[in-house]
Design a protein around this motif. Structure first.
Motif, short mmCIF file in Angstrom:
data_model
loop_
_atom_site.label_atom_id
_atom_site.label_comp_id
_atom_site.label_asym_id
_atom_site.label_seq_id
_atom_site.Cartn_x
_atom_site.Cartn_y
_atom_site.Cartn_z
N ARG A 12 0.85 -1.19 0.00
CA ARG A 12 0.00 0.00 0.00
C ARG A 12 0.89 1.24 0.00
NH1 ARG A 12 -2.81 0.58 4.80
NH2 ARG A 12 -4.01 2.17 3.74
N ARG A 43 -3.33 0.43 -4.76
CA ARG A 43 -4.42 1.08 -4.02
C ARG A 43 -5.52 0.05 -3.77
NH1 ARG A 43 -5.37 6.43 -3.38
NH2 ARG A 43 -7.54 6.12 -3.94
N ASP A 47 -8.16 2.07 0.74
CA ASP A 47 -7.50 3.34 0.40
C ASP A 47 -8.44 4.25 -0.38
OD1 ASP A 47 -4.95 2.60 1.46
OD2 ASP A 47 -4.61 1.37 -0.33
N ARG A 48 -9.20 3.67 -1.29
CA ARG A 48 -10.06 4.47 -2.16
C ARG A 48 -11.31 4.99 -1.45
NH1 ARG A 48 -8.76 0.10 -5.33
NH2 ARG A 48 -10.82 -0.77 -5.05
#
Length: 84
Positions: A12, A43, A47-48
Motif C-alpha cells: 500500500r 491502491r 484506500d479508495r
C-alpha cells in the motif's frame, strides 16, 4: 554473464507500509546484493473509500484484497502489508 533477478514488492502507499517495504527491500539487498527490487504501490478498496465504514466497503480484507490478487496473478513477487 549472470542474469539479474528482479523482485517486485507490492504494498500500500501508506507511510507505514512504505517504510516497512523499504526495510524488507534493504534486508533482501543485504542478503542478495545482485537483486533488482521494484516497489509497486497498490491502491486497495480501503484506500479508495476512506469516507465509508469498513463494513460498508466489504469488511475484513479491504486493505489487502487487491494486493493478494496481484500476488496470485503473478504481477508482484511478494507483498508487504503494514504490521501494526
Amino acid at each position: 554473464m549472470s542474469a539479474t533477478r528482479r523482485l517486485v514488492i507490492g504494498t500500500r502507499g501508506s507511510a507505514l507500509a512504505l517504510r516497512q517495504t523499504h526495510m524488507v527491500a534493504a534486508a533482501l539487498r543485504r542478503h542478495h546484493p545482485g537483486v533488482d527490487i521494484e516497489t509497486r504501490i497498490i491502491r486497495t478498496a480501503g484506500d479508495r473509500e476512506q469516507q465509508a465504514s469498513l463494513q460498508a466497503i466489504g469488511g475484513q480484507g479491504v486493505f489487502v484484497k487487491e494486493i493478494e490478487e496481484a500476488l496470485r496473478r503473478g504481477e508482484i513477487d511478494l507483498a508487504v502489508h503494514s504490521l501494526k
